[in-house]
Structure formats: C-alpha cells, structure tokens
Design a protein around this motif. Structure first.
Motif, mmCIF file in Angstrom:
data_model
loop_
_atom_site.group_PDB
_atom_site.id
_atom_site.type_symbol
_atom_site.label_atom_id
_atom_site.label_comp_id
_atom_site.label_asym_id
_atom_site.label_seq_id
_atom_site.Cartn_x
_atom_site.Cartn_y
_atom_site.Cartn_z
ATOM 1 N N MET A 1 0.844 -1.191 0.000
ATOM 2 C CA MET A 1 0.000 0.000 0.000
ATOM 3 C C MET A 1 0.882 1.245 0.000
ATOM 4 O O MET A 1 1.882 1.321 0.696
ATOM 5 C CB MET A 1 -0.907 0.015 1.229
ATOM 6 N N VAL A 2 0.527 2.236 -0.802
ATOM 7 C CA VAL A 2 1.276 3.473 -0.885
ATOM 8 C C VAL A 2 1.102 4.280 0.395
ATOM 9 O O VAL A 2 0.031 4.300 0.989
ATOM 10 C CB VAL A 2 0.771 4.308 -2.087
ATOM 11 N N ASP A 3 2.168 4.965 0.824
ATOM 12 C CA ASP A 3 2.099 5.794 2.026
ATOM 13 C C ASP A 3 1.234 7.024 1.725
ATOM 14 O O ASP A 3 1.663 7.955 1.041
ATOM 15 C CB ASP A 3 3.511 6.222 2.434
ATOM 16 N N SER A 4 0.033 7.041 2.261
ATOM 17 C CA SER A 4 -0.925 8.100 1.927
ATOM 18 C C SER A 4 -0.516 9.465 2.453
ATOM 19 O O SER A 4 -0.891 10.495 1.882
ATOM 20 C CB SER A 4 -2.312 7.736 2.456
ATOM 21 N N LYS A 5 0.257 9.510 3.542
ATOM 22 C CA LYS A 5 0.609 10.792 4.153
ATOM 23 C C LYS A 5 1.659 11.546 3.351
ATOM 24 O O LYS A 5 1.879 12.738 3.561
ATOM 25 C CB LYS A 5 1.115 10.565 5.583
ATOM 26 N N ALA A 6 2.290 10.869 2.424
ATOM 27 C CA ALA A 6 3.386 11.478 1.673
ATOM 28 C C ALA A 6 2.912 12.280 0.467
ATOM 29 O O ALA A 6 3.720 12.939 -0.190
ATOM 30 C CB ALA A 6 4.371 10.394 1.221
ATOM 31 N N ILE A 13 -4.025 12.680 -7.467
ATOM 32 C CA ILE A 13 -4.880 12.741 -8.655
ATOM 33 C C ILE A 13 -4.034 12.690 -9.926
ATOM 34 O O ILE A 13 -4.347 11.954 -10.868
ATOM 35 C CB ILE A 13 -5.730 14.027 -8.632
ATOM 36 N N SER A 14 -2.951 13.450 -9.944
ATOM 37 C CA SER A 14 -2.067 13.467 -11.115
ATOM 38 C C SER A 14 -1.467 12.094 -11.383
ATOM 39 O O SER A 14 -1.380 11.657 -12.537
ATOM 40 C CB SER A 14 -0.946 14.496 -10.906
ATOM 41 N N ARG A 15 -1.072 11.407 -10.322
ATOM 42 C CA ARG A 15 -0.477 10.075 -10.490
ATOM 43 C C ARG A 15 -1.500 9.092 -11.053
ATOM 44 O O ARG A 15 -1.183 8.261 -11.913
ATOM 45 C CB ARG A 15 0.069 9.564 -9.149
ATOM 46 N N GLU A 20 -1.175 5.445 -12.921
ATOM 47 C CA GLU A 20 -0.814 4.719 -11.705
ATOM 48 C C GLU A 20 -2.073 4.483 -10.869
ATOM 49 O O GLU A 20 -2.316 5.165 -9.863
ATOM 50 C CB GLU A 20 0.240 5.502 -10.917
ATOM 51 N N LYS A 21 -2.860 3.517 -11.286
ATOM 52 C CA LYS A 21 -4.157 3.264 -10.671
ATOM 53 C C LYS A 21 -4.074 2.956 -9.180
ATOM 54 O O LYS A 21 -4.986 3.289 -8.423
ATOM 55 C CB LYS A 21 -4.860 2.099 -11.383
ATOM 56 N N ALA A 22 -3.009 2.313 -8.760
ATOM 57 C CA ALA A 22 -2.876 1.917 -7.357
ATOM 58 C C ALA A 22 -2.929 3.112 -6.412
ATOM 59 O O ALA A 22 -3.307 2.976 -5.243
ATOM 60 C CB ALA A 22 -1.574 1.153 -7.145
ATOM 61 N N PHE A 23 -2.580 4.289 -6.925
ATOM 62 C CA PHE A 23 -2.603 5.480 -6.087
ATOM 63 C C PHE A 23 -4.023 5.883 -5.688
ATOM 64 O O PHE A 23 -4.206 6.656 -4.749
ATOM 65 C CB PHE A 23 -1.913 6.649 -6.797
ATOM 66 N N PHE A 24 -5.020 5.372 -6.392
ATOM 67 C CA PHE A 24 -6.391 5.739 -6.045
ATOM 68 C C PHE A 24 -6.771 5.184 -4.672
ATOM 69 O O PHE A 24 -7.696 5.691 -4.045
ATOM 70 C CB PHE A 24 -7.380 5.222 -7.100
ATOM 71 N N GLU A 25 -6.046 4.181 -4.208
ATOM 72 C CA GLU A 25 -6.312 3.649 -2.869
ATOM 73 C C GLU A 25 -6.132 4.735 -1.816
ATOM 74 O O GLU A 25 -6.830 4.752 -0.792
ATOM 75 C CB GLU A 25 -5.400 2.465 -2.557
ATOM 76 N N ILE A 26 -5.206 5.659 -2.048
ATOM 77 C CA ILE A 26 -5.000 6.757 -1.105
ATOM 78 C C ILE A 26 -6.272 7.582 -0.979
ATOM 79 O O ILE A 26 -6.689 7.952 0.121
ATOM 80 C CB ILE A 26 -3.830 7.654 -1.564
ATOM 81 N N TYR A 61 -13.485 8.101 -9.824
ATOM 82 C CA TYR A 61 -12.374 7.593 -10.641
ATOM 83 C C TYR A 61 -12.676 7.777 -12.121
ATOM 84 O O TYR A 61 -11.815 8.215 -12.895
ATOM 85 C CB TYR A 61 -12.146 6.117 -10.330
ATOM 86 N N GLN A 62 -13.908 7.467 -12.519
ATOM 87 C CA GLN A 62 -14.289 7.550 -13.929
ATOM 88 C C GLN A 62 -14.313 8.985 -14.444
ATOM 89 O O GLN A 62 -14.130 9.219 -15.639
ATOM 90 C CB GLN A 62 -15.661 6.909 -14.132
#
Length: 217
Positions: A1-6, A13-15, A20-26, A61-62
C-alpha cells in the motif's frame, strides 16, 4: 500500500491520471470516513451507505479528469456522494431504511484497572453516539444534512452552501435550528465527532471493492 501521508490530493490525482491506478487507494482511504458520515447523515443504513460509498468512489475515478480544483477535492467528492444519495432516496418507495448502531472503538490500552475505566468510557461514548444518531434521524433532512456537513464532516460554511445550493446565511440558520431540535433529545454537551465513526474493517472492505473494480478495468 502506498504511504498516503506522503502525497497531497492533487499529486495523488495526477499520479492516477497518468496511469498509476494503485494510487487511487490513497483517495479511498483518505475520504472513506467523510463519505460514510454523509451516507449515514442522509438516513441510509450501514449496508446502503457502503454501497453508495463504493459507487461514489468509482464515479470519482471515472470522472477524475473533470475535477478542476475550483473547490477542494473532498467537497467535489462529497457532491458526488450527495447526488448518489439523492438518486437512491428517490427510488425508495416503502418506509425508511433501518438504523444500525455504529460500532465505536476506544483504541485505548493500559493495565487492568485502566482497561476497566476505559470500558466504562467506551460504553458512555457508545451510548452518547447512539443518542445523537437517533436524535439526528428525527431532524428534517434540510437541517440534518447541514448539521452533518458542518459539525460531523467539518466543512466550511462556504463549502456547505456551495454543495447544497443555498446561501451562507441559510447554512448558519439551518445549523442553529438543527442544534435546537437536537436539544430535546440529547444533553447540552455532546461530541459530534463521535458520531458515525467508520470501523477500519469496513474501510478495508470498501478499499478492496473499489480497487478490485478499478484495477480490473
């Protein structure tokens, strides 16, 4: 999981927009609780609220490219949630959705005596949350939604007015009336932030559902 606080919202949103779909988990983890409070404040039960949250995140997301940054991302996301709640409520034809008591977690540790005291405090908070939730469910929607956005989600007067399409003065009036209506049901001292706390189990469930659909696309 990506570090959301960073990462700030715009960077996330840009990522996502660059693939980089995995960033939407943040985004899902960051705004899960806010959307949950909106759904419960609208009058939906736990399961309906979770369905609406997942629908809202997928919608976001869409249509992520359409976010222009004129308001905060949270405000934009809550607007989508409110629209989904409104549509679902319009389809409702029989009665009211059942209310479910939300599980609260004390998150406190200590020795046996402290644990005993913490349990007492937890039960008091739980009962307080139940009292507030039940009282709020009796407040007319026009006032309840203002209370939910301002007191529980901590949105500004301006953002609340923008979301609901009313004046800032109207927001203040409705909030005061909502509080007055609650006085007959609850004590003078209450903690709105204790309302509708979002259990981490449910958070992970929403994340799994949303990300599963996004990553499969």
């Amino acid at each position: 999981m990506v570090d959301s606080k960073a990462y700030a919202d715009q960077e996330v949103i840009s990522r996502v927009l660059t693939g980089e779909k995995a960033f939407f988990e943040i985004i899902v983890r960051r705004f899960n609780a806010a959307l949950y409070k909106v759904g419960r404040g609208y009058g939906f039960d736990l399961e309906d609220t979770k369905d609406l949250m997942q629908e809202t995140f997928i919608n976001a997301y869409q249509h992520l490219k359409s976010f222009e940054g004129r308001s905060s991302f949270q405000t934009w996301l809550i607007r989508i949630m409110l629209n989904n709640c409104y549509r679902k409520k319009q389809k409702q034809v029989h009665g009211l959705y059942g209310q479910q008591l939300v599980t609260l977690q004390s998150g406190e540790e200590g020795n046996w005596r402290d644990a005993h005291n913490n349990t007492d405090r937890f039960m008091q908070r739980r009962e307080l949350a139940h009292i507030i939730e039940q009282a709020l469910s009796k407040v007319p929607y026009a006032y309840r939604v203002v209370f939910t956005l301002r007191e529980i989600n901590d949105l500004s007067v301006a953002d609340t007015a923008g979301l609901l399409g009313i004046s800032e003065g109207n927001v203040k009036v409705r909030l005061n009336r909502a509080k007055a209506m609650l006085k007959n049901e609850i004590s003078k001292v209450y903690a709105p932030s204790d309302l509708f706390e979002f259990n981490l189990i449910h958070c992970d469930e929403i994340v799994a559902g949303v990300m599963g659909e996004i990553l499969a696309g």
